[in-house]
Enzyme design. Structure first.
Site, PDB file in Angstrom:
ATOM      1  N   GLU A  46      -6.941  -7.952  -0.460  1.00  0.00           N
ATOM      2  CA  GLU A  46      -7.464  -7.852   0.905  1.00  0.00           C
ATOM      3  C   GLU A  46      -8.969  -7.592   0.833  1.00  0.00           C
ATOM      4  OE1 GLU A  46      -5.532  -5.076   3.474  1.00  0.00           O
ATOM      5  OE2 GLU A  46      -3.506  -5.770   3.010  1.00  0.00           O
TER       6      GLU A  46
ATOM      7  N   GLU B  54       0.823  -1.210   0.000  1.00  0.00           N
ATOM      8  CA  GLU B  54       0.000   0.000   0.000  1.00  0.00           C
ATOM      9  C   GLU B  54       0.862   1.268   0.000  1.00  0.00           C
ATOM     10  OE1 GLU B  54      -4.070  -1.611   2.090  1.00  0.00           O
ATOM     11  OE2 GLU B  54      -2.510  -0.809   3.415  1.00  0.00           O
TER      12      GLU B  54
END
Length: 641
Positions: A267, A186
């Site tokens: 995710e 991320e």
């Protein structure tokens, strides 16, 4: 090839020699991305994985196979795990891959169950883990983490030279279960956008793992995240998101950024993270199952985050930050997962299992039974002294004119005691903004009577000074003791750049900086071996030590209920279960694995109370429960996503 006819006992046998493996056509194992067909290709055939996250660092190693078997029984064909750098390098240059840290044994357990594996190798991982997985010795003012800073890259390269060769034999092409490997995590959310850094990591991973392995990044489903967080020319860009009525609206962003890539949600959230003082996050099981079905209906590969919960034992829980305050993660990483912190399958598990069964059109394996849980009520503990009375047995003190932060002391986690002999008068003790990290107990001691008094407990403030008024009778020669607690370094966003702990700056008394300090780090795992006889308890809000010899009905998993206590740490034998803070909630119990009992129902329980017993408890007592309490809070309601 020649057949041979044998006659044995009047019977004819036709014998055909075994064909040597060299004569057989060999199918080379391979896993790749076909950007022309927007799909993964496994051994030459299109492939879509259904995966779930388990963090081996959060689950006792004796339970790895149990969790993996349950994940497979849900219909998963793949599992995903993070590698936490600081879990394996506790001090610079000292690496630990043994016991619960045995990464290769975990990979072998995955392979033994014929599951595939996705490894998110860092160096940064986030995961609500201390410092996002980075080791404490990178929390220095002269290092800019997660950038092209040369000193940071030196540490990163040294670590990757240790880690990545351990993964190479287990790549899918080499006969192992690893199909993809993530570098960084991320990065588009970090706010730095250093493509030189990401390119450096990519080259390092290619150097060790080769050109054929599928490397990938993960970012939020926004163009600005992908523009900074992905390297689309030589790695796969994946995204993450939770329940949504229209998954394609997110995947279209991924496709626009990297046309032809397979749809991947790395995710898909089954629950959410939890902080002390906030309500326990709950994701409705039916809504989750419906959201999963919609993701699978567009032929996307998906990883359920989390599939199996775990624990932030010891000091491993991290923190998040905003402009004014820190929000510390709780010790449990149950995450409202389909498989709970203690390994129990939940209603959510069976709802998603049915969704996967319908998609795969095949029955999954049987579900293993949950472990036995034991309980014991009203266990009384004895007071064994104030924490400061044990400090002589801890590390040798370091001395300095002014306070050293934890990292300068070469201490990474937990508690540090700062001591100063007052040599000038004054009563107004002050810490500047963001100097005492993250909490401090202030104790003064009379050198004549040796009696000590707890003055105050204070929390750090990011935007204002903290002032403590010492008693007027405090005078020259008295000792000032400041016990600081590192409650966890920030694991997300650009505030990771300043994560030094302890006292980070000068301490003043009536405006004058105090000179002459002695400091030592307190290793709580030494306490069980230092405890002797019971002593008379002092009724003060004082860092105190309590102990009990516990005998459970059987050696089995259980949950330690600490509702008599305020804040601190609990140890079973020499295993630090982690932080407790029931007065803030939502977590009331700490998970106790039978692994830490070493096969016996009898063990030592040590509790370090950093404040005082709660008012409703006359005596220090605990209960062991057969169930967890993770969602208790004064307001009583739960937060539903």
């Amino acid at each position: 090839m020649t057949a041979v006819i044998l006659v044995i006992g009047g019977l004819l046998f036709l014998c055909i020699p075994e064909v040597l493996s060299a004569d057989r056509p060999q199918l080379r194992r391979s896993f790749a991305v076909d950007y022309g067909s927007s799909t993964f290709v496994k051994d030459g055939r299109p492939f879509r994985y259904i995966s779930g996250s388990i963090h081996y660092s959060r689950v006792p190693s004796s339970e790895w196979s149990d969790r993996l078997m349950k994940m497979k029984s849900a219909g998963l064909d793949t599992v995903q795990t993070y590698v936490m750098w600081n879990f394996h390098e506790p001090t610079p240059g000292q690496y630990d891959f043994t016991g619960d840290r045995d990464l290769e044994r975990f990979i072998q357990a995955v392979r033994d169950l014929d599951l595939l594996l996705i490894v998110r190798a860092g160096p940064y991982v986030c995961a609500e883990w201390e410092f996002g997985g980075l080791p404490w010795f990178l929390a220095r003012s002269d290092i800019k983490v997660r950038t092209s800073d040369l000193l940071y890259l030196k540490y990163v390269d040294t670590w990757l030279d240790i880690l990545l060769p351990k993964l190479t034999p287990y790549l899918y092409a080499n006969g192992g279960p690893i199909i993809t490997v993530q570098y960084e995590n991320e990065y588009g959310s970090y706010g730095v956008c250093d493509h030189g850094y990401m390119s450096h990591l990519l080259k390092k991973f290619r150097q060790h793992l080769g050109d054929e392995v599928v490397l990938f990044t993960t970012d939020g489903p926004g163009e600005h995240y992908l523009e900074c967080g992905a390297e689309p020319n030589d790695s796969l860009a994946t995204i993450d998101f939770g329940i949504t009525p229209d998954p394609m609206s997110h995947f279209e962003v991924q496709q626009k950024f990297q046309p032809g890539a397979p749809l991947v949600n790395s995710e898909f959230y089954s629950g959410w993270l939890d902080h002390w003082g906030e309500n326990f996050a709950v994701v409705d099981g039916r809504k989750f199952a419906g959201g999963l079905q919609r993701v699978l209906s567009v032929n996307a590969s998906v990883n359920i985050y989390m599939m199996a919960g775990g624990s932030n034992s010891g000091y491993w829980s991290g923190a998040n930050a905003d402009s004014r305050s820190l929000h510390f993660s709780i010790t449990s990483y149950d995450y409202d997962s389909p498989i709970s912190e203690s390994g129990d399958t939940t209603g959510k598990f069976f709802l998603m299992r049915e969704v996967i069964r319908q998609v795969k059109q095949a029955p999954p394996p049987p579900v293993p039974e949950n472990s036995t849980k034991t309980f014991l009520s009203d266990v009384q503990l004895s007071y064994r002294g104030d924490l400061l009375s044990f400090t002589e047995a801890f590390s040798s003190p370091k001395t300095s004119a002014y306070p050293l932060n934890m990292e300068a002391m070469k201490a990474g986690y937990g508690l540090v005691l700062y001591s100063h002999i007052i040599n000038e008068g004054g009563t107004h003790l002050q810490f500047a903004a963001n100097v005492v990290r993250d909490r401090a107990n202030i104790v003064i001691c009379n050198p004549v009577t040796t009696a000590c008094e707890s003055v105050a407990s204070v929390d750090n403030k990011l935007d204002s000074a903290v002032t403590v008024d010492l008693p007027e009778y405090t005078t020259i020669g008295w000792s000032l003791n400041i016990l600081t607690e590192n409650r966890g370094r920030v694991n997300f966003n650009s505030q990771m750049q300043d994560q030094r702990k302890g006292i980070v700056g000068n301490v003043t008394l009536d405006g004058k900086s105090l000179r002459g300090w002695s400091m030592k780090s307190l290793d709580l795992t030494l306490l069980p071996g230092l405890i002797n006889s019971e002593v008379e308890e002092i009724d003060l809000p004082f860092p105190s030590v309590y102990h009990a010899r516990v005998q459970l009905p059987e050696a089995a998993d259980t949950f330690l209920n600490l509702t008599c206590f305020t804040r601190g740490y609990a140890l079973v034998n020499q295993v630090n279960l982690g932080r407790f803070l029931p007065v803030e909630g939502p977590q009331q119990t700490l998970f106790v694995s039978k692994q830490w009992m070493h096969g016996s129902s009898v063990f030592n329980l040590t509790i370090v109370e950093l404040d005082r017993l709660q008012a409703h408890c006359r005596d220090p007592r605990v209960d062991f429960l057969s169930y967890p309490i993770l969602d208790a809070r004064v307001t009583g309601h739960k937060y539903h996503l």
